[in-house]
Motif scaffolding. Structure first.
Motif, PDB file in Angstrom:
ATOM      1  N   VAL A  80      65.211 -41.710 -65.532  1.00 22.79           N
ATOM      2  CA  VAL A  80      63.896 -41.677 -64.901  1.00 22.79           C
ATOM      3  C   VAL A  80      63.807 -40.385 -64.111  1.00 22.79           C
ATOM      4  CG1 VAL A  80      62.469 -42.771 -63.109  1.00 22.79           C
ATOM      5  CG2 VAL A  80      63.668 -44.186 -64.739  1.00 22.79           C
ATOM      6  N   THR A  81      62.630 -39.812 -64.050  1.00 26.87           N
ATOM      7  CA  THR A  81      62.428 -38.602 -63.259  1.00 26.87           C
ATOM      8  C   THR A  81      61.225 -38.787 -62.345  1.00 26.87           C
ATOM      9  OG1 THR A  81      62.239 -36.200 -63.334  1.00 26.87           O
ATOM     10  CG2 THR A  81      60.984 -37.413 -64.963  1.00 26.87           C
ATOM     11  N   VAL A  82      61.255 -38.095 -61.220  1.00 28.76           N
ATOM     12  CA  VAL A  82      60.139 -38.122 -60.282  1.00 28.76           C
ATOM     13  C   VAL A  82      59.204 -36.984 -60.668  1.00 28.76           C
ATOM     14  CG1 VAL A  82      59.448 -37.953 -57.861  1.00 28.76           C
ATOM     15  CG2 VAL A  82      61.632 -39.030 -58.461  1.00 28.76           C
ATOM     16  N   VAL A  83      57.939 -37.318 -60.835  1.00 29.48           N
ATOM     17  CA  VAL A  83      56.931 -36.319 -61.193  1.00 29.48           C
ATOM     18  C   VAL A  83      56.425 -35.725 -59.886  1.00 29.48           C
ATOM     19  CG1 VAL A  83      54.708 -35.926 -62.313  1.00 29.48           C
ATOM     20  CG2 VAL A  83      56.276 -37.655 -63.211  1.00 29.48           C
ATOM     21  N   ARG A  84      56.645 -34.449 -59.730  1.00 29.00           N
ATOM     22  CA  ARG A  84      56.219 -33.779 -58.500  1.00 29.00           C
ATOM     23  C   ARG A  84      55.127 -32.780 -58.846  1.00 29.00           C
ATOM     24  NH1 ARG A  84      59.976 -35.508 -54.875  1.00 29.00           N
ATOM     25  NH2 ARG A  84      62.071 -35.837 -55.642  1.00 29.00           N
ATOM     26  N   HIS A  85      53.938 -33.123 -58.434  1.00 32.15           N
ATOM     27  CA  HIS A  85      52.803 -32.232 -58.660  1.00 32.15           C
ATOM     28  C   HIS A  85      52.639 -31.366 -57.424  1.00 32.15           C
ATOM     29  CE1 HIS A  85      51.581 -34.235 -62.316  1.00 32.15           C
ATOM     30  NE2 HIS A  85      51.683 -35.394 -61.690  1.00 32.15           N
ATOM     31  N   ARG A  86      52.810 -30.082 -57.590  1.00 30.07           N
ATOM     32  CA  ARG A  86      52.618 -29.150 -56.484  1.00 30.07           C
ATOM     33  C   ARG A  86      51.371 -28.339 -56.758  1.00 30.07           C
ATOM     34  NH1 ARG A  86      57.409 -26.320 -53.901  1.00 30.07           N
ATOM     35  NH2 ARG A  86      56.097 -26.846 -52.161  1.00 30.07           N
ATOM     36  N   PRO A  87      50.510 -28.235 -55.750  1.00 26.08           N
ATOM     37  CA  PRO A  87      49.311 -27.426 -55.958  1.00 26.08           C
ATOM     38  C   PRO A  87      49.685 -25.960 -56.115  1.00 26.08           C
ATOM     39  CG  PRO A  87      49.470 -28.157 -53.674  1.00 26.08           C
ATOM     40  CD  PRO A  87      50.588 -28.808 -54.435  1.00 26.08           C
ATOM     41  N   PRO A  88      48.884 -25.208 -56.840  1.00 28.26           N
ATOM     42  CA  PRO A  88      49.149 -23.770 -56.949  1.00 28.26           C
ATOM     43  C   PRO A  88      49.177 -23.138 -55.566  1.00 28.26           C
ATOM     44  CG  PRO A  88      47.405 -24.431 -58.451  1.00 28.26           C
ATOM     45  CD  PRO A  88      47.723 -25.614 -57.599  1.00 28.26           C
ATOM     46  N   ARG A  89      49.984 -22.127 -55.429  1.00 28.14           N
ATOM     47  CA  ARG A  89      50.170 -21.480 -54.129  1.00 28.14           C
ATOM     48  C   ARG A  89      48.846 -21.017 -53.521  1.00 28.14           C
ATOM     49  NH1 ARG A  89      54.274 -20.805 -51.359  1.00 28.14           N
ATOM     50  NH2 ARG A  89      55.127 -19.035 -50.292  1.00 28.14           N
ATOM     51  N   ALA A  90      47.909 -20.612 -54.359  1.00 30.39           N
ATOM     52  CA  ALA A  90      46.622 -20.135 -53.869  1.00 30.39           C
ATOM     53  C   ALA A  90      45.813 -21.252 -53.205  1.00 30.39           C
ATOM     54  CB  ALA A  90      45.830 -19.522 -55.009  1.00 30.39           C
ATOM     55  N   GLN A  91      46.100 -22.511 -53.542  1.00 35.27           N
ATOM     56  CA  GLN A  91      45.359 -23.630 -52.970  1.00 35.27           C
ATOM     57  C   GLN A  91      45.969 -24.155 -51.677  1.00 35.27           C
ATOM     58  OE1 GLN A  91      44.984 -26.634 -55.954  1.00 35.27           O
ATOM     59  NE2 GLN A  91      43.499 -25.472 -57.148  1.00 35.27           N
ATOM     60  N   LEU A  92      47.146 -23.691 -51.331  1.00 35.21           N
ATOM     61  CA  LEU A  92      47.780 -24.138 -50.093  1.00 35.21           C
ATOM     62  C   LEU A  92      47.142 -23.436 -48.907  1.00 35.21           C
ATOM     63  CD1 LEU A  92      51.532 -24.085 -51.180  1.00 35.21           C
ATOM     64  CD2 LEU A  92      50.053 -26.068 -50.927  1.00 35.21           C
ATOM     65  N   PRO A  93      46.959 -24.156 -47.792  1.00 36.06           N
ATOM     66  CA  PRO A  93      46.358 -23.504 -46.627  1.00 36.06           C
ATOM     67  C   PRO A  93      47.290 -22.452 -46.042  1.00 36.06           C
ATOM     68  CG  PRO A  93      47.106 -25.707 -46.064  1.00 36.06           C
ATOM     69  CD  PRO A  93      47.292 -25.549 -47.546  1.00 36.06           C
ATOM     70  N   GLY A  94      46.689 -21.408 -45.497  1.00 33.45           N
ATOM     71  CA  GLY A  94      47.476 -20.346 -44.876  1.00 33.45           C
ATOM     72  C   GLY A  94      47.960 -20.754 -43.499  1.00 33.45           C
ATOM     73  N   ASN A  95      48.866 -19.981 -42.959  1.00 31.86           N
ATOM     74  CA  ASN A  95      49.405 -20.271 -41.629  1.00 31.86           C
ATOM     75  C   ASN A  95      48.321 -20.242 -40.564  1.00 31.86           C
ATOM     76  OD1 ASN A  95      51.972 -20.690 -42.534  1.00 31.86           O
ATOM     77  ND2 ASN A  95      52.688 -18.617 -42.087  1.00 31.86           N
ATOM     78  N   ASP A  96      47.313 -19.376 -40.729  1.00 27.84           N
ATOM     79  CA  ASP A  96      46.247 -19.295 -39.735  1.00 27.84           C
ATOM     80  C   ASP A  96      45.442 -20.597 -39.688  1.00 27.84           C
ATOM     81  OD1 ASP A  96      45.402 -18.685 -42.314  1.00 27.84           O
ATOM     82  OD2 ASP A  96      43.689 -17.514 -41.623  1.00 27.84           O
ATOM     83  N   VAL A  97      45.188 -21.205 -40.841  1.00 26.36           N
ATOM     84  CA  VAL A  97      44.462 -22.480 -40.885  1.00 26.36           C
ATOM     85  C   VAL A  97      45.303 -23.575 -40.243  1.00 26.36           C
ATOM     86  CG1 VAL A  97      43.503 -24.244 -42.419  1.00 26.36           C
ATOM     87  CG2 VAL A  97      43.167 -21.817 -42.938  1.00 26.36           C
ATOM     88  N   LEU A  98      46.570 -23.619 -40.570  1.00 26.73           N
ATOM     89  CA  LEU A  98      47.452 -24.630 -39.987  1.00 26.73           C
ATOM     90  C   LEU A  98      47.554 -24.465 -38.475  1.00 26.73           C
ATOM     91  CD1 LEU A  98      50.265 -24.683 -42.685  1.00 26.73           C
ATOM     92  CD2 LEU A  98      48.432 -26.342 -42.358  1.00 26.73           C
TER      93      LEU A  98
END
Length: 108
Positions: A80-98
């Motif tokens: 069995v494997t865990v399916v890990r969906h990671r959003p594309p890097r461009a969709q991740l919020p930047g440090n300024d937003v965080l």
């Protein structure tokens, strides 16, 4: 069912919403059903399609802790494997937003 274990052998406790799916190894290992417990077989049957840990526990009528431990066994065996969906890097919020979110939370 778990041999007294309360956590998976690899130490990684799966979230309720972690998505798992059976691998090709599980299909090939089908010749040796005696090495699997009935609970392992129930879980593998449910994992033929992607399913969350919560769904597997619900549909197999096994306690969540037991499902997590047995899934850990199946993951270590490569069945069995865990399916890990990671959003594309461009969709991740930047440090300024965080940082703005953090500042807003602190202001509350």
């Amino acid at each position: 069912m778990t041999g007294g274990r309360t956590e998976p052998a690899d130490g990684e406790v799966l979230d309720l919403i972690a998505v798992v799916v059976a691998t090709d190894v599980a299909a090939q290992a089908d010749d040796e059903p005696l090495r699997r417990t009935p609970e392992h077989r129930k879980i593998l049957a449910r994992c033929q399609r992607q399913a969350t840990v919560a769904d597997i526990a619900s549909e197999t009528a096994l306690p969540l802790g037991v499902v997590r431990v047995l899934l850990g066994d199946l993951i270590l065996a490569g069945e069995v494997t865990v399916v890990r969906h990671r959003p594309p890097r461009a969709q991740l919020p930047g440090n300024d937003v965080l940082q703005e979110i953090l500042n807003g939370l602190r202001a509350l």
